[in-house]
Write a protein that holds these residues in place. Structure first.
Motif, mmCIF file in Angstrom:
data_model
loop_
_atom_site.group_PDB
_atom_site.id
_atom_site.type_symbol
_atom_site.label_atom_id
_atom_site.label_comp_id
_atom_site.label_asym_id
_atom_site.label_seq_id
_atom_site.Cartn_x
_atom_site.Cartn_y
_atom_site.Cartn_z
ATOM 1 N N VAL A 134 6.324 -13.024 -2.830
ATOM 2 C CA VAL A 134 6.617 -11.602 -2.645
ATOM 3 C C VAL A 134 7.755 -11.178 -3.568
ATOM 4 N N PHE A 135 8.835 -11.978 -3.596
ATOM 5 C CA PHE A 135 9.967 -11.622 -4.462
ATOM 6 C C PHE A 135 9.577 -11.734 -5.934
ATOM 7 N N GLY A 136 8.818 -12.766 -6.253
ATOM 8 C CA GLY A 136 8.360 -12.901 -7.635
ATOM 9 C C GLY A 136 7.442 -11.764 -8.040
ATOM 10 N N GLY A 137 6.545 -11.345 -7.120
ATOM 11 C CA GLY A 137 5.672 -10.213 -7.421
ATOM 12 C C GLY A 137 6.457 -8.938 -7.609
ATOM 13 N N ALA A 138 7.497 -8.736 -6.766
ATOM 14 C CA ALA A 138 8.337 -7.541 -6.923
ATOM 15 C C ALA A 138 9.051 -7.553 -8.270
ATOM 16 N N ARG A 139 9.508 -8.718 -8.678
ATOM 17 C CA ARG A 139 10.179 -8.807 -9.980
ATOM 18 C C ARG A 139 9.204 -8.495 -11.118
ATOM 19 N N ILE A 140 7.982 -8.998 -11.019
ATOM 20 C CA ILE A 140 6.989 -8.747 -12.070
ATOM 21 C C ILE A 140 6.618 -7.269 -12.121
ATOM 22 N N VAL A 141 6.399 -6.665 -10.942
ATOM 23 C CA VAL A 141 6.055 -5.240 -10.906
ATOM 24 C C VAL A 141 7.201 -4.403 -11.456
ATOM 25 N N ALA A 142 8.432 -4.766 -11.079
ATOM 26 C CA ALA A 142 9.586 -4.023 -11.596
ATOM 27 C C ALA A 142 9.686 -4.158 -13.109
ATOM 28 N N ARG A 143 9.426 -5.353 -13.604
ATOM 29 C CA ARG A 143 9.477 -5.560 -15.057
ATOM 30 C C ARG A 143 8.400 -4.733 -15.749
ATOM 31 N N LEU B 287 3.794 -5.198 0.765
ATOM 32 C CA LEU B 287 4.182 -6.603 0.640
ATOM 33 C C LEU B 287 2.995 -7.470 0.259
ATOM 34 N N LEU B 288 1.823 -7.158 0.843
ATOM 35 C CA LEU B 288 0.624 -7.920 0.507
ATOM 36 C C LEU B 288 0.265 -7.752 -0.968
ATOM 37 N N ALA B 289 0.411 -6.545 -1.492
ATOM 38 C CA ALA B 289 0.135 -6.307 -2.910
ATOM 39 C C ALA B 289 1.112 -7.084 -3.793
ATOM 40 N N LEU B 290 2.391 -7.081 -3.412
ATOM 41 C CA LEU B 290 3.367 -7.843 -4.180
ATOM 42 C C LEU B 290 3.077 -9.337 -4.106
ATOM 43 N N ALA C 76 6.912 -18.654 -8.322
ATOM 44 C CA ALA C 76 7.713 -19.393 -7.348
ATOM 45 C C ALA C 76 8.322 -20.586 -8.062
ATOM 46 N N PRO C 77 9.418 -21.132 -7.549
ATOM 47 C CA PRO C 77 10.010 -22.312 -8.191
ATOM 48 C C PRO C 77 9.024 -23.478 -8.245
ATOM 49 N N GLN C 78 9.254 -24.379 -9.190
ATOM 50 C CA GLN C 78 8.330 -25.487 -9.405
ATOM 51 C C GLN C 78 8.206 -26.361 -8.154
#
Length: 704
Positions: free
Chosen positions: A68-77, A198-201, A211-213
């Motif tokens: 979710v946080f990674g998706g939000a970062r990508i969408v924001a970018r 949240l589901l979309a993110l 996500a981290p490795q």
């Protein structure tokens, strides 16, 4: 004075028994550790926390939360890049770091155009509210007027004045219904909206593995089956251990993405060109093929590095994980019974290249050499070409199989000469067969200009046996070796030098090449050079030449046994990508039984060929009997073909024969040649009748 013994612990009295006590020796056992009661809960907690199930669960929870946080970062970018000129600035810095100032100027111009367009949109927003209000008022007025006109028309039609407001009331009721629906849906939408967001993110983050490795699934962490992306390629190049390359990637604003061309699907893998930064040479990357493959989560044989025409560029072809271990489809020779060959204009369907495209090779006026380690499919690959060419009925074969395992037995009745065996006698016969090819070549070279000659394929499988033969003839000339007096070597060189011009071609198959069993002058005389798996790079250079190996050809990196039938080819007779010196082909495998069926099809296309299985040497000849044997089952054969077959039968006895010599023998026996369709032929019936009459006369003279 007696000693007083004090027993601290009283021993129990032994039981009374009539037998002697048995002594049992019990080895010392390590005492089990005693776990204090206060430590047992701690151990249970540690076991539960470190259990694999717990780790997997924690990893899954963390992974999906971080998606979710990674998706939000990508969408924001993405949003930031779409609203600002950030991407243009980034590309401009990357081009400047790579020294491509022309591209940097182009990106600067694009960024300026974006800013101007954005400014115009913002200025338009100042006037848009007033324009929107005017447009809305106009639209509402026109809408009400239209509804009233519609109501008037309905009132006139029904003669009811109340119908004038009916359309207007219908619209008002519809608007009221929409408001009611919004009231009902608005509450749940407000409640579930954040969850849907949240589901979309999460979906965006999951697709990008944001996500981290340590939180990713095991197969993703290991890289098994991981798709090739620009970031993965750049990271693999960065970690090759080349300092100049690593530093250049760090200095690039896009972390090295500008080095890559678009990644395109190429067969069972992908292909990408990498433009290396200044200070990094292509051979440095080529020399680290294994490390690059491991960085890409692939095996070494699944990554191929070639050098295209562009300067300071390497082309990477990366196979899908495990794709090269899957078999390819059957040969068209086995699936199409109507398939025919054309020596001059056709191409043999040999297999597939690494991209999955059909790989066809032209055999027209090209000497051929194929080599490799033992038991890698050399004979099958060579035989597949011969089987296709056999479907052209104009092609003549003379074959020597110096292994003698029956791999070429299906050419009995198809080849005019067939030698099978590994002994020195078979080497002598094979040498004389090649020398017969030289004589045929010289005869053709002296023919009138413009004469068309049918193709003659002189094929020697396991040719290293001939080169290593220690025998010498009666004139002290060695059969093997690579000296100017060596008979096999010199015959092969002569065909290489002049045979192509008159369609006399030499095909050779060898194994485990060295300078002794495959001399330099012979291997470099082949127009088409192919190699299966080899042991060393020096052998690869012997097989394919320095140019092909320097351009990326590496048959020494093929896996013996696992890559059986895979050949690296250097030839102008096969389509090779521009800028490359070789191509890797996975050849179709045709088993011996199927090869026999294809050979039978080829035999049915011909008039009948008498195969000479043994070349007799050193005994008195019976010319008339030999003529009868070379005629085979054909009713008549051209005198030129009879001479050619006699020369192949015994070079010493018939190699110098002319049409006049043949005529004298036949006329003396009463079986003189005659014309058919304007050409001189030898009739089988006449020769057989002459033989029968001669045998009758011999029997009569014997009885007298």
């Amino acid at each position: 004075m007696s000693d007083n013994v004090v027993h601290l612990h009283k021993s129990p009295e032994p039981a009374a028994t009539d037998t002697q006590p048995t002594l049992i020796l019990v080895p010392d056992q390590p005492a089990a550790p005693v776990v204090p009661l206060w430590a047992r809960p701690r151990r249970a907690i540690r076991t539960a926390v470190t259990h694999e199930t717990t780790r997997t669960t924690v990893r899954a929870v963390a992974r999906h939360s971080l998606y979710v946080f990674g998706g939000a970062r990508i969408v924001a970018r993405r949003t930031w890049d779409g609203r600002t000129a950030a991407r243009y600035e980034r590309y401009m810095r990357t081009a400047e770091a790579a020294g491509n100032f022309e591209a940097a100027a182009e990106w600067e111009e694009r960024g300026q155009r974006f800013r101007e367009a954005r400014h115009r949109r913002r200025m338009d927003l100042l006037h848009s509210p007033l324009d929107a209000a005017k447009g809305m008022a106009t639209g509402v007025g026109m809408g009400i007027g239209g509804l009233v006109l519609l109501g008037i028309a309905m009132a006139i039609a029904t003669k009811d004045a109340t119908e004038v407001v009916t359309p207007l009331m219908a619209v008002i009721k519809f608007i009221n219904l929409m408001i009611t629906i919004v009231r009902v849906v608005w509450g749940p939408a407000i409640s579930f909206g954040p969850f849907l967001a949240l589901l979309a993110l999460w979906a965006v983050g999951s697709k990008q593995q944001a996500a981290p490795q340590w939180a990713l699934p095991a197969n993703v962490r290991s890289g098994e089956g991981e798709p090739i992306t620009p970031s993965i390629v750049v990271k693999a190049l960065r970690d090759l251990g080349i300092p100049a390359l690593r530093n250049a990637i760090k200095e690039m604003g896009d972390a090295g993405a500008s080095m890559l061309s678009p990644i395109v699907i190429a067969g069972c893998g992908v292909e990408v060109d990498v433009t290396l930064p200044s200070g990094v040479s292509t051979n440095e990357v080529q020399g680290k093929r294994r490390k690059l493959a491991e960085n890409l989560s692939r095996h070494e044989h699944e990554v191929f590095i070639t050098i295209p025409q562009a300067a300071r560029t390497v082309r990477l072809w990366v196979a899908d994980s495990g794709a090269l271990d899957e078999p390819i489809g059957p040969s068209p020779l086995t699936t199409d019974d109507t398939l025919t060959a054309d020596y001059a204009k056709g191409k043999a369907p040999w297999g597939q290249d690494l991209r999955g495209d059909a790989a066809a090779v032209s055999l027209y006026q090209r000497h051929l050499l194929i080599t490799g380690l033992s038991n890698q499919g050399k004979t099958a690959a060579l035989r597949a070409l011969a089987l296709w060419l056999a479907l052209d009925k104009t092609v003549e074969f003379r074959i020597a199989d110096l292994k003698g395992a029956g791999d070429w037995a299906m050419f009995d009745g198809l080849a005019t000469v067939l030698i099978q065996g590994p002994t020195d006698d078979h080497v002598i016969q094979a040498t004389e067969m090649v020398e017969g090819g030289v004589s045929e070549m010289e005869r053709r070279l002296t023919a009138p200009p413009g004469t068309a000659f049918p193709p003659l394929i002189v094929l020697v499988d396991e040719a290293q046996v001939a080169f290593m033969c220690p025998l010498v003839d009666e004139d002290k000339r060695p059969y093997g070796g690579s000296k100017a007096t060596s008979r096999y070597f010199m015959a092969a060189r002569k065909i290489h030098n002049q045979g192509r011009a008159v369609n006399v071609l030499l095909w050779q198959g060898t194994q485990d090449p060295t300078d002794q069993n495959l001399p330099k002058l012979v291997r470099e005389g082949a127009h088409t050079r192919a190699s299966l798996a080899l042991g060393t790079e020096s052998q690869a250079r012997m097989a394919l030449g320095d140019k092909a190996v320097d351009g990326g050809a590496a048959p020494n990196l093929l896996r013996p046994g696992l890559d059986k039938g895979t050949v690296v080819v250097a030839s102008d007779g096969i389509a090779i990508p521009a800028g490359q010196a070789s191509i890797t082909v996975r050849t179709h495998y045709i088993d011996t039984d199927t090869a026999g069926e294809i050979a039978e099809r080829a035999k049915r296309m011909r008039d009948g060929v008498t195969t000479l299985r043994v070349i007799d040497r050193g005994e008195d000849r019976d010319p008339l009997a030999d003529i009868a044997s070379v005629l085979g089952d054909a009713s008549r054969v051209l005198t030129a073909d009879v001479l050619k077959r006699l020369s192949a039968l015994n070079e010493d006895a018939y190699g110098t024969w002319t049409p006049g010599d043949l005529r004298r023998v036949l006329e003396a026996a009463g079986a003189e040649p005659y014309k058919s369709d304007g050409r001189m032929v030898v009739g089988r019936d006449r020769v057989m009748r002459a033989l029968a009459n001669r045998d009758t006369e011999d029997s009569a003279s014997t009885s007298e």
